[in-house]
Structures are given as structure tokens and as C-alpha cells.
Design an enzyme around this catalytic site. Structure first.
Site, PDB file in Angstrom:
ATOM      1  N   LYS A 196       0.828  -1.190   0.000  1.00  0.00           N
ATOM      2  CA  LYS A 196       0.000   0.000   0.000  1.00  0.00           C
ATOM      3  C   LYS A 196       0.873   1.255   0.000  1.00  0.00           C
ATOM      4  CE  LYS A 196      -3.563   2.042   2.792  1.00  0.00           C
ATOM      5  NZ  LYS A 196      -4.407   2.010   3.953  1.00  0.00           N
ATOM      6  N   GLU A 202      10.465  -4.666   4.517  1.00  0.00           N
ATOM      7  CA  GLU A 202      10.518  -6.090   4.138  1.00  0.00           C
ATOM      8  C   GLU A 202      10.213  -6.244   2.642  1.00  0.00           C
ATOM      9  OE1 GLU A 202       8.868  -4.859   6.712  1.00  0.00           O
ATOM     10  OE2 GLU A 202       8.916  -6.205   8.444  1.00  0.00           O
ATOM     11  N   GLY A 254      -4.947  -2.025   4.968  1.00  0.00           N
ATOM     12  CA  GLY A 254      -4.152  -3.156   4.481  1.00  0.00           C
ATOM     13  C   GLY A 254      -4.839  -4.494   4.734  1.00  0.00           C
ATOM     14  N   ARG A 255      -5.334  -4.699   5.945  1.00  0.00           N
ATOM     15  CA  ARG A 255      -5.900  -6.017   6.300  1.00  0.00           C
ATOM     16  C   ARG A 255      -7.300  -6.213   5.738  1.00  0.00           C
ATOM     17  NH1 ARG A 255      -4.808  -2.661  10.334  1.00  0.00           N
ATOM     18  NH2 ARG A 255      -6.451  -1.866  11.692  1.00  0.00           N
ATOM     19  N   GLU A 340      -4.744  -6.691  14.909  1.00  0.00           N
ATOM     20  CA  GLU A 340      -4.285  -5.374  14.483  1.00  0.00           C
ATOM     21  C   GLU A 340      -5.450  -4.377  14.558  1.00  0.00           C
ATOM     22  OE1 GLU A 340      -0.796  -4.801  11.560  1.00  0.00           O
ATOM     23  OE2 GLU A 340      -2.529  -4.313  10.333  1.00  0.00           O
ATOM     24  N   HIS A 371      -4.252 -33.302  17.585  1.00  0.00           N
ATOM     25  CA  HIS A 371      -3.111 -34.126  18.000  1.00  0.00           C
ATOM     26  C   HIS A 371      -1.962 -33.250  18.491  1.00  0.00           C
ATOM     27  CE1 HIS A 371      -4.973 -37.804  16.455  1.00  0.00           C
ATOM     28  NE2 HIS A 371      -5.532 -36.966  15.595  1.00  0.00           N
ATOM     29  N   LYS A 500       9.132  -0.858  14.074  1.00  0.00           N
ATOM     30  CA  LYS A 500       9.683  -0.546  12.739  1.00  0.00           C
ATOM     31  C   LYS A 500      10.799   0.486  12.863  1.00  0.00           C
ATOM     32  CE  LYS A 500       5.433  -1.042   9.983  1.00  0.00           C
ATOM     33  NZ  LYS A 500       4.474  -0.347   9.147  1.00  0.00           N
TER      34      LYS A 500
HETATM   35  O1  F6P Z   1       2.967  -3.217   9.780  1.00  0.00           O
HETATM   36  C1  F6P Z   1       1.609  -3.139   9.652  1.00  0.00           C
HETATM   37  C2  F6P Z   1       1.159  -2.847   8.263  1.00  0.00           C
HETATM   38  O2  F6P Z   1       1.063  -1.484   8.073  1.00  0.00           O
HETATM   39  C3  F6P Z   1      -0.145  -3.534   7.984  1.00  0.00           C
HETATM   40  O3  F6P Z   1      -1.233  -2.862   8.456  1.00  0.00           O
HETATM   41  C4  F6P Z   1      -0.096  -3.700   6.510  1.00  0.00           C
HETATM   42  O4  F6P Z   1      -1.014  -4.647   6.096  1.00  0.00           O
HETATM   43  C5  F6P Z   1       1.324  -4.103   6.311  1.00  0.00           C
HETATM   44  O5  F6P Z   1       2.032  -3.363   7.279  1.00  0.00           O
HETATM   45  C6  F6P Z   1       1.892  -3.872   4.954  1.00  0.00           C
HETATM   46  O6  F6P Z   1       1.888  -2.526   4.591  1.00  0.00           O
HETATM   47  P1  F6P Z   1       2.118  -2.079   3.090  1.00  0.00           P
HETATM   48  O7  F6P Z   1       1.015  -2.660   2.275  1.00  0.00           O
HETATM   49  O8  F6P Z   1       2.095  -0.594   3.099  1.00  0.00           O
HETATM   50  O9  F6P Z   1       3.451  -2.619   2.646  1.00  0.00           O
END
Ligand code: F6P
Length: 531
Positions: A196, A202, A254-255, A340, A371, A500
Site C-alpha cells: 500500500k 521487508e 491493508g488487512r 491489528e 493431535h 519498525k
Molecule cells: O505493519 C503493519 C502494516 O502497516 C499492515 O497494516 C499492513 O497490512 C502491512 O504493514 C503492509 O503494509 P504495506 O502494504 O504498506 O506494505
């Protein structure tokens, strides 16, 4: 007394009452269930009785769930800490109309959906190809909401996947990108960078790694990259051509984003028609959530069972137990969705929350979990409300007998949790096996199941795209209702920021470019060991 007090008082007054006794002489299963759109949500195996339900519904009414619901659907800026609307529902209601700041957002939603669809068809039909020809594999690089939704849904809808294979890279651990790419041909791979913000460390690190991997074999790797983002300037800076960049408004969290372009890898895998089925399932659940009275409203009642178990009974965790191997990623998906969204200690108005925030959500598919950790669920000292999900049919007619076994196991677990096994029953089983005296006394106690442990079951006909859409939208609205009742903003996530920031500051320390002197003793020791 407040409604909260009434509920706590009612719960305390019936603390020892067996849930099983609530079934006596009543058609409880029917009265404490909701059937909607082919789904059956059965919450009769909980301690919620008619009085508790009445109070819970009044709680939802008093919290303004109906008003907040309308505000959400109509585009009001209910995400107050970020000043944003919350309109993931618009992504699955393409014929709808909704405005943000007086501007109709639907033309843009429809246009983006159409360009995703056109691109998905091009990839699936071979009109969009890699240097080595037809695309065989799609790698989605993203994390959190830019990964969990499509990854969960691709696994769930595997029987519908007839396009290129979908793969997912999320972890900044280089092992992840390495292992996923290791089996792939760069010349026939499409990489979709889903972020987003297009700043997530990452994702950007993995995207750079994938580009370097592709550069080894593909003359112009950028031609085999697409992006899904709200940050079009940054996707351009990464070198991705605008025709392969799919945007969405900042009013999609995002979620909650799997329904839009973040679902592109899913759309390519299952095809636009089945993706439309997924959206239709979500839209059907939206309509139900919007229109059904609270007592018959699946999302509201699912939320109220959550509030009952967590805030009233004090059970801090909730197990999500899908009896459906293909929903293996659902617990992880719901962990983000719920934790979240509702893991907040400050109310919307900035004051402290005067009750527990949302629950810890965890789980694994049945029967595997049986199990592994069900021992604790049945005989541990803590009560863990369980949420079972199970389908009437699988997708493997030749293995229908296995599906029957799966269903039998699911029902057996909720029955065992409800009934338990009392001491006299355990004793008589052992006595029949020849045990007696002190040995029988001691052994019998280990075989007692206290029972009276709550569970709900969500049953569905078959895990089709439509049904998955219904289920995911159901949980989204459940989280929303719980958040409104708790008085928190379910749509921000400030709690992920500090880690972060500190990670960014620690990287140069680990690389030896900066000093660890200002860090605490433990962190210094770990830097020394790991750096
Ligand atoms: O770290 C949390 C977050 O902001 C989430 O809410 C989101 O889904 C994820 O990181 C990824 O964010 P982006 O889509 O901006 O890379």
C-alpha cells in the site's frame, strides 16, 4: 447499573450452570443459531441465554453499532486517527455508489477493477508473457495485509486455480525469497510487488532481491514486474511501468484489501470469474450485515459471542479451528484482522480503555490441532472459546469418506467440549477394564473432562469462492462490531510503528556503522553476539 455491569452480574449469577442444561426442554439449537445465505452459525454451545443475548444486543444498540455501520458504508471518515473513510465494502459492490469528500469513488474503483481484470486475462491467456514465453508463476511480494489475504485465499481456493501458480514472499528473512524463487524460472515469472505504502522495508528489500534474481536471466526485469500500491510516485521510481501499476484509495486498510488490486495474484490464479464470485459472497454478507435485525444478524451475533467470552467471561484467547485443510492460513489471516484492528488500549476519544481489548486469536486446522494442543483446550485450567468452521462437502468426491471423518471429528470436538466426561463415567470405564481401589481412583481423575467449555460452529455448504467471500466479510464485520462496542478505532495500527523505527535504527548498529552505546544492556549484549 450499566449494561456492562448487568452482563457481568448475570454471568456471575450463573457461573456454575452447565451449558448443556440450557438445551433442556427448548429448541435451543434453533433459537441460538442463524441461517443466512446457505451458512449456519450455531452459537447454542455457549453460555449465552436469552437474558444475556438481550443485554448484549442492547449493548450493541447503545454503542451505536447501527449508526457506525451506516457511517462506514456511506463513506464517513470513521478512521478518525488517520482521517480516513473505511470503504473496503466498495471494492466488492462494484455497482454501488459512494462518495468521499463529495467525490464519487466508484468510477475509479470500477476502472481499477477492470484494468486488473484485463491484466489477469492477459497473463492467463498468454498475451502478457515473460522473456521465456507464457507466465508460469506469479510471485506476490508483500507483507501483512498485502500478503495474508491473497495467500490465505489462494490456498483456500486451490481447486479453482487454473492459471499460473501463485507464490508468496513476505518475510525479510532472505531464506523466504531465496526458497520461493529457487524453484522458479525467471524468464516465465511475473513478480507483483504489493505494498500500500511502497515503503515497507521487508517488501522493498525482497522486491530488490527478486529484481536482482531476475536480472541474472532477463534482459529488462522491470517488464516482468507489476505493482499494487497507493503510492504511484514510488512505484514509478522503482521502474514499474504505469500500465502495470494498480492503485487503490487510502480508504482501504491493508488487512481489508484482498478484495481490490491486492487480490491480483488471486485473480490471476483463479480467474476473474471466480474472483467475481468471491466479491459477490462478500457483497452478499455486506447486505445481510447492513439489513438484518441484530438478533438475526450473523456478524453482530458473532461479535457478541466474542464480547461475551472476552470482556464478560474473561477468556483472553479465542481459537479458530477450521476443519478444512485449505483454510490453514485462515487463523493467521484472522490474527491480523482481529489483533491489528482491536488490540488497542486507548479508546477513540483518547481516554484509557476500561476493559480488556480484543482477544488473542490463534488456531490451526482440525484434525491436526487435535493431535497437538486440544489437550489443553479440553483439560487445561484456562477456558478457551473455540470457533469451529466446517463444510458439508469437500471438493474430492472420491474421498467423501474422508470428508465424513473430518466432519465427525469437528462435531465430536464441540460435543466433547460441551459435555465433558464426569468422574463417575471415567470410573465406570476403568472399572470395566478391571481397575479397582486406589489405582482406579487415581487413574480416573486423569480421565475426567470438565466440559462446559464454549464453542461456536460456522457451517457452510462447500468452500467455493462465494462462500469464502461470505466468511471473510463476516469476520470483517464481526471485528468492526466488536470495535464499536469497545469504543476503539479498528482501522489504524499505531502499535506496529515503534518496532519498525527501532529496527531501522538497529540495522546500522548491527552493521558496525554506529555505536550501540545508547542501547540497554540486554540489547547491547545481543548486538555484540549477533552483529
Ligand atoms: O505493519 C503493519 C502494516 O502497516 C499492515 O497494516 C499492513 O497490512 C502491512 O504493514 C503492509 O503494509 P504495506 O502494504 O504498506 O506494505
Amino acid at each position: 447499573m450499566s449494561l456492562w455491569d448487568d452482563l457481568r452480574f448475570h454471568h456471575a449469577a450463573h457461573a456454575g450452570r452447565p451449558i448443556l442444561s440450557l438445551f433442556d426442554g427448548t429448541d435451543r439449537a434453533r433459537h441460538f443459531s442463524i441461517r443466512e445465505g446457505g451458512l449456519l452459525f450455531d452459537y447454542s454451545k455457549t453460555g449465552i441465554d436469552a437474558r444475556a443475548r438481550g443485554l448484549l444486543i442492547r449493548l450493541a444498540e447503545a454503542a451505536g453499532v447501527a449508526q457506525r455501520r451506516e457511517a462506514m458504508f456511506s463513506g464517513a471518515k470513521i478512521n478518525e486517527t488517520e482521517g480516513r473513510s473505511v470503504l473496503h465494502t466498495a471494492l466488492r459492490n462494484l455497482d454501488g455508489a459512494v462518495s468521499v469528500d463529495g467525490r464519487d469513488v466508484m468510477p475509479e474503483v470500477r476502472a481499477t477493477h477492470a484494468s486488473c481484470e484485463a491484466f489477469a486475462r492477459d497473463v492467463r491467456d498468454g498475451r502478457f508473457a515473460g522473456q521465456g514465453g507464457r507466465i508460469t508463476d506469479v510471485v506476490n511480494i508483500g507483507i501483512g495485509g498485502s500478503d495474508l489475504g491473497p495467500a490465505m485465499a489462494c490456498a483456500a481456493l486451490a481447486p479453482y486455480a487454473d492459471g499460473p501458480r501463485a507464490h508468496f514472499v513476505s518475510n525479510v528473512d532472505g531464506a523466504h525469497v531465496h526458497d520461493v524463487l529457487a524453484g522458479l524460472n525467471p524468464e516465465t515469472t511475473l513478480v507483483i510487488v504489493s505494498s500500500k505504502t511502497f515503503t515497507t522495508i521487508e517488501t522493498m528489500t525482497n522486491a530488490a532481491a527478486a529484481r536482482a534474481w531476475m536480472a541474472g536471466r532477463v534482459a529488462d526485469p522491470a517488464t516482468q514486474f507489476a505493482a499494487v500500491s497507493t503510492a504511484l510516485d514510488r512505484t514509478a521510481a522503482f521502474g514499474i511501468a504505469p500500465e502495470r501499476v494498480f492503485g487503490f484509495g487510502d480508504w482501504v486498510g491493508g488487512r481489508y484489501s484482498v478484495w481490490g488490486p491486492i487480490g491480483l495474484s488471486l485473480m490471476i490464479a483463479i480467474g476473474p470469474e471466480d474472483f467475481a464470485g468471491f466479491l459477490a459472497g462478500g457483497a452478499a454478507m455486506d447486505a445481510h450485515f447492513r439489513d438484518a435485525p441484530f438478533t438475526d444478524n450473523m456478524a453482530v451475533m458473532l461479535a457478541l459471542t466474542g464480547i461475551w467470552h472476552n470482556q464478560i467471561c474473561g477468556h483472553a484467547t479465542r481459537a479458530v479451528l477450521p476443519y478444512e485443510q485449505r483454510l490453514a492460513r485462515l487463523p493467521a489471516y484472522l490474527q491480523q484482522l482481529e489483533m491489528e484492528s482491536n488490540g488497542k488500549r486507548v479508546a477513540m476519544d483518547g481516554t484509557d480503555l476500561h476493559m480488556d481489548s480484543g482477544p488473542v486469536v490463534w488456531g490451526e486446522p482440525g484434525t491436526n490441532g487435535q493431535h497437538a494442543f486440544y489437550q489443553l483446550i479440553h483439560q487445561g485450567t484456562r477456558v478457551i472459546p473455540c470457533e469451529f468452521l466446517v463444510g458439508r462437502e469437500g471438493h474430492e468426491p472420491a474421498l467423501a469418506h474422508q470428508h465424513r471423518l473430518l466432519v465427525a471429528n469437528c462435531l465430536a470436538q464441540s460435543e466433547a467440549l460441551l459435555r465433558g466426561r464426569p468422574l463417575d463415567e471415567a470410573r465406570s470405564i476403568l472399572a470395566k477394564k478391571g481397575l479397582s481401589g486406589a489405582d482406579l481412583d487415581r487413574q480416573a481423575r486423569h480421565r475426567v473432562f470438565p466440559g462446559n467449555r464454549p464453542s461456536t460452529t460456522l457451517a457452510y455448504p462447500r468452500l467455493t469462492p462465494f462462500v469464502l467471500g461470505q466468511i471473510i466479510a463476516l469476520y470483517e464485520h464481526r471485528v468492526f462490531v466488536e470495535g464499536v462496542i469497545l469504543g476503539i478505532n479498528s482501522f489504524d495500527q499505531w502499535g506496529v510503528e515503534l518496532g519498525k523505527e527501532l529496527a531501522l535504527a538497529l540495522e546500522p548498529i548491527l552493521a558496525g556503522r554506529e555505536s550501540a552505546a545508547a542501547k540497554d544492556g540486554s540489547t547491547r549484549q545481543l548486538v555484540e553476539y549477533l552483529g
